[in-house]
Design a protein around this motif. Structure first.
Motif, PDB file in Angstrom:
ATOM      1  N   LYS A 256     -26.265  -3.220  38.784  1.00  0.00           N
ATOM      2  CA  LYS A 256     -25.510  -4.680  38.939  1.00  0.00           C
ATOM      3  C   LYS A 256     -24.072  -4.617  39.100  1.00  0.00           C
ATOM      4  N   ALA A 257     -23.133  -4.068  38.252  1.00  0.00           N
ATOM      5  CA  ALA A 257     -21.775  -4.047  38.251  1.00  0.00           C
ATOM      6  C   ALA A 257     -21.202  -2.970  37.365  1.00  0.00           C
ATOM      7  N   VAL A 258     -19.977  -2.509  37.988  1.00  0.00           N
ATOM      8  CA  VAL A 258     -19.100  -1.977  36.906  1.00  0.00           C
ATOM      9  C   VAL A 258     -18.070  -2.858  36.502  1.00  0.00           C
ATOM     10  N   ILE A 259     -17.622  -2.876  35.246  1.00  0.00           N
ATOM     11  CA  ILE A 259     -16.623  -3.857  34.679  1.00  0.00           C
ATOM     12  C   ILE A 259     -15.422  -2.914  34.097  1.00  0.00           C
ATOM     13  N   LEU A 260     -14.356  -3.067  34.676  1.00  0.00           N
ATOM     14  CA  LEU A 260     -13.063  -2.413  34.526  1.00  0.00           C
ATOM     15  C   LEU A 260     -12.375  -3.134  33.334  1.00  0.00           C
ATOM     16  N   ALA A 261     -12.078  -2.591  32.067  1.00  0.00           N
ATOM     17  CA  ALA A 261     -11.628  -3.076  30.967  1.00  0.00           C
ATOM     18  C   ALA A 261     -10.831  -2.049  30.335  1.00  0.00           C
ATOM     19  N   MET A 469      -5.815  -7.506  41.143  1.00  0.00           N
ATOM     20  CA  MET A 469      -6.042  -9.188  41.497  1.00  0.00           C
ATOM     21  C   MET A 469      -7.688  -9.330  41.647  1.00  0.00           C
ATOM     22  N   VAL A 470      -7.683 -10.485  40.912  1.00  0.00           N
ATOM     23  CA  VAL A 470      -9.284 -10.899  40.831  1.00  0.00           C
ATOM     24  C   VAL A 470      -9.503 -12.323  41.537  1.00  0.00           C
ATOM     25  N   ASP A 471     -10.851 -12.749  41.689  1.00  0.00           N
ATOM     26  CA  ASP A 471     -11.104 -14.111  42.262  1.00  0.00           C
ATOM     27  C   ASP A 471     -11.257 -14.949  40.891  1.00  0.00           C
ATOM     28  N   ASP A 472     -11.694 -16.349  41.127  1.00  0.00           N
ATOM     29  CA  ASP A 472     -12.071 -17.047  40.031  1.00  0.00           C
ATOM     30  C   ASP A 472     -13.287 -16.670  39.255  1.00  0.00           C
ATOM     31  N   ARG A 473     -13.887 -15.548  39.735  1.00  0.00           N
ATOM     32  CA  ARG A 473     -15.005 -15.004  38.641  1.00  0.00           C
ATOM     33  C   ARG A 473     -14.600 -13.526  38.327  1.00  0.00           C
ATOM     34  N   TYR A 474     -13.390 -13.233  38.386  1.00  0.00           N
ATOM     35  CA  TYR A 474     -13.098 -11.808  37.769  1.00  0.00           C
ATOM     36  C   TYR A 474     -13.545 -10.750  38.734  1.00  0.00           C
ATOM     37  N   ARG A 475     -13.975 -11.137  39.624  1.00  0.00           N
ATOM     38  CA  ARG A 475     -14.456  -9.930  40.754  1.00  0.00           C
ATOM     39  C   ARG A 475     -13.184  -9.191  41.288  1.00  0.00           C
ATOM     40  N   ILE A 514      -9.051 -12.496  27.163  1.00  0.00           N
ATOM     41  CA  ILE A 514      -9.659 -10.945  27.347  1.00  0.00           C
ATOM     42  C   ILE A 514     -11.160 -11.117  26.965  1.00  0.00           C
ATOM     43  N   PHE A 515     -11.423 -11.645  25.809  1.00  0.00           N
ATOM     44  CA  PHE A 515     -12.806 -11.972  25.276  1.00  0.00           C
ATOM     45  C   PHE A 515     -13.628 -12.504  26.289  1.00  0.00           C
ATOM     46  N   THR A 516     -13.314 -13.619  26.877  1.00  0.00           N
ATOM     47  CA  THR A 516     -13.949 -14.641  27.827  1.00  0.00           C
ATOM     48  C   THR A 516     -14.422 -13.594  29.030  1.00  0.00           C
ATOM     49  N   ALA A 517     -13.242 -13.106  29.742  1.00  0.00           N
ATOM     50  CA  ALA A 517     -13.692 -12.532  30.859  1.00  0.00           C
ATOM     51  C   ALA A 517     -14.544 -11.236  30.551  1.00  0.00           C
ATOM     52  N   GLY A 518     -14.432 -10.545  29.478  1.00  0.00           N
ATOM     53  CA  GLY A 518     -15.284  -9.431  29.253  1.00  0.00           C
ATOM     54  C   GLY A 518     -16.921  -9.888  28.993  1.00  0.00           C
ATOM     55  N   ARG A 519     -17.052 -11.321  28.599  1.00  0.00           N
ATOM     56  CA  ARG A 519     -18.495 -11.724  28.517  1.00  0.00           C
ATOM     57  C   ARG A 519     -18.949 -12.391  29.896  1.00  0.00           C
ATOM     58  N   TYR A 520     -17.964 -13.079  30.275  1.00  0.00           N
ATOM     59  CA  TYR A 520     -18.495 -13.702  31.384  1.00  0.00           C
ATOM     60  C   TYR A 520     -18.643 -12.770  32.760  1.00  0.00           C
ATOM     61  N   THR A 521     -17.950 -11.725  32.928  1.00  0.00           N
ATOM     62  CA  THR A 521     -18.141 -11.020  34.126  1.00  0.00           C
ATOM     63  C   THR A 521     -19.458 -10.520  34.239  1.00  0.00           C
ATOM     64  N   VAL A 522     -19.887 -10.069  32.905  1.00  0.00           N
ATOM     65  CA  VAL A 522     -21.467  -9.428  32.645  1.00  0.00           C
ATOM     66  C   VAL A 522     -22.302 -10.623  33.012  1.00  0.00           C
TER      67      VAL A 522
END
Length: 566
Positions: A256-261, A469-475, A514-522
């Motif tokens: 599905k995806a890789v999340i850089l954090a 840089m990311v879009d409004d969904r942190y892609r 930070i919490f929010t992007a971690g959760r909602y990117t997934v």
């Protein structure tokens, strides 16, 4: 760092304050477009994308030579790079959403920073209040904030932050303070309702949540940093490669995806020298933050956020002392700034008068007045904070003296220079005007009531808030602003929500976005939507945030009417 409207309850000021006392084809060094052939060798470091330099790799674990031999290969729905305040919520969210997930972590354990968080209660706010509040913060950063990422915080932190707090409470980690004091009722009736919560330590919280995730099927690879990403011919990021402490490579495919954090770049001297050269003036308070996520994202075709890269500045007197415009002296005993400058921006005037070897050290002085003391939103004299039993009377930081000479000697201030500076300052106080630095007369308070006190202060950089840089969904997006399939970034690896020289954002915004992007990117990677299976919200915690009478500050006539910056 940010702002807050006196987020200290009076009951905790004197003896408490713990809330304050304490972010396929192997990707080598290609240009912005991905390689089309798995057999192609990576470009030479001289051919790096414009946002990178060969010297960046001296400090980073990222590798550019193709990796083709693996000790193991596994497949997960989600692969997370980094186990901190973004990575851990990402992993736990994946578990709760029913996905398989693995995390590559450079350190031997979870590594999380900070302790505060906040969110907006939209139902108790109105649209004009939220918009005016956002504009107030934007103005502080010369209107450079990213409106889309700020709105992301408004829209989704309202669920994500209570979710993090609630899961922590379930694991025995309860915030030490819940407040609604940062709410603002403007003169035109506009209203923004804000909740702030403070943990004793985000480290303890994230360790507990990581353990919870692991017990429910998540896989953590500690001491195994991500050294390359994996990319298919069409540019989709399909996995990540970790390197174990014994030098073996493992390949984790991500369906599905890789999340850089992976945190910021403050310990990558090459990146700091290029983007924030003046930051060498001050201690960088974290370790091993070497921009690995930034480099991985850029090599995948992303681009780093444009300057400025907002730095978070903290001092060792964070707490109620930061609300007072105390007389400020340099190590040489000389006054060096207009003392109304906030703690979070003190590095800027200091940059003209200090040297790197000074390590941000300085002195803040006050006396024992109980009336006519420095104006602040706390409404109590600063001497009340240093009495017997006070959490703030740390003898290593706060010293006293019965005379100005004794104070300077005890604090380590050059006596002659220090006393002369204090006397000159007192002259400005007597005339009610500041000829030297322009402090308003209302904020000039003479040092004339013994005993005298000195905070032996320091200033350090606790974070750099700018990533790819990311879009409004942190892609993660490429140079044409198109999302790179399969790649998200969260935390300080992602975007540039502030854009200012220093971090001037709402109190708690840093950890919350930070919490929010971690959760909602997934959530977005798994569903294409922004709706969690097991949502939380303000109602889950409203009893914690309620005052003794069951109400909230946004309902009170004493609600603040303007933001406050510290």
């Amino acid at each position: 760092m940010g702002g807050m409207e006196t987020n200290i309850s009076r009951r905790n000021l004197i003896k408490g304050g713990a809330a304050f006392a304490a972010a396929a084809t192997l990707l080598g060094a290609s240009a912005c477009s991905p390689r089309k052939d798995a057999e192609n060798a990576p470009a030479a470091k001289s051919d790096l994308p414009a946002d990178l330099r060969a010297s960046d790799f001296k400090y980073s674990v990222v590798e550019t030579d193709p990796i083709t031999s693996f000790a193991s290969e596994e497949t997960y729905d989600i692969v997370v790079v980094g186990a901190g305040c973004a990575g851990v919520p990402a992993v736990l969210t994946a578990v709760e959403e029913g996905a398989t997930v693995a995390c590559l972590q450079k350190e031997a354990t979870v590594a999380a920073n900070g302790n505060g968080c906040s969110f907006v209660v939209k139902e108790a706010s109105n649209l004009s209040g939220i918009a005016r509040w956002r504009s107030d913060w934007a103005k502080l950063s010369d209107w450079r904030i990213n409106p889309a990422l700020f709105q992301y915080y408004v829209d989704y932190a309202e669920e994500a932050v209570p979710w993090v707090i609630s899961r922590g409470i379930e694991e025995g980690i309860t915030p030490i303070e819940f407040l609604t004091d940062s709410s603002i009722r403007y003169d035109d009736g506009s209203l923004v309702a804000v909740c702030d919560a403070t943990q004793e330590s985000n480290q303890s919280l994230m360790v507990a949540l990581a353990n919870r995730a692991e017990q429910n099927g998540a896989k953590f690879y500690y001491e195994t940093p991500c050294v390359q990403l994996v990319q298919s011919e069409d540019g989709t990021v399909t996995g990540a490669i970790g390197k174990t402490k014994d030098g073996k490579y493992i390949k984790l495919n991500a369906s599905k995806a890789v999340i850089l954090a992976a945190g910021d770049y403050m310990n990558n001297d090459s990146m700091v020298d290029r983007n924030l050269h003046d930051s060498f003036m001050y201690p960088r308070v974290l370790e091993n933050h070497t921009g690995d996520g930034h480099i991985l994202g850029i090599l995948a075709g992303g681009r780093i956020a444009p300057l400025g890269h907002a730095r978070q500045i903290h001092s060792n007197y964070i707490g109620p002392f930061m609300f007072f415009p105390f007389l400020a002296l340099s190590l040489e005993g000389k006054r060096f700034c207009n003392e109304t400058v906030g703690m979070s921006s003190l590095n800027i005037p200091m940059s003209y008068t200090t040297k790197p070897e000074d390590a941000g050290r300085h002195f803040r002085l006050f006396d024992s007045k109980t009336e006519g003391f420095y104006p602040s939103s706390l409404g109590i004299p600063p001497v009340a904070l240093v009495g017997e039993g006070s959490a703030w009377m740390d003898p290593e930081i706060v010293v006293s003296g019965n005379t100005l000479e004794e104070l300077c000697e005890n604090a380590g201030i050059p006596v002659d220079e220090g006393v002369a500076s204090i006397k000159r300052y007192n002259e400005m106080c007597a005339q009610g005007r500041d000829d030297d630095f322009g402090v308003p007369g209302s904020h000039l308070v003479a040092m004339d009531t013994p005993p005298y006190y000195c905070i032996k202060g320091d200033v350090g950089m606790s974070a750099i808030n700018a990533g790819v840089m990311v879009d409004d969904r942190y892609r993660v997006i490429d140079e044409d602003s198109n999302p790179i399939p399969g790649l998200y970034a969260a935390g300080v690896d992602a975007g540039n929500p502030c854009g200012g020289i220093n971090w001037s954002m709402p109190g708690g915004f840093s950890n919350s976005h930070i919490f929010t992007a971690g959760r909602y990117t997934v959530i977005h990677a798994l569903t294409g939507d922004m709706k969690p299976k097991n949502p939380s919200g303000f109602d889950d915690l409203k009893e914690y945030f309620a005052g003794e009478d069951g109400s909230y500050m946004w309902e009170s006539p004493d609600c603040a009417t303007a933001i406050s910056v510290w």
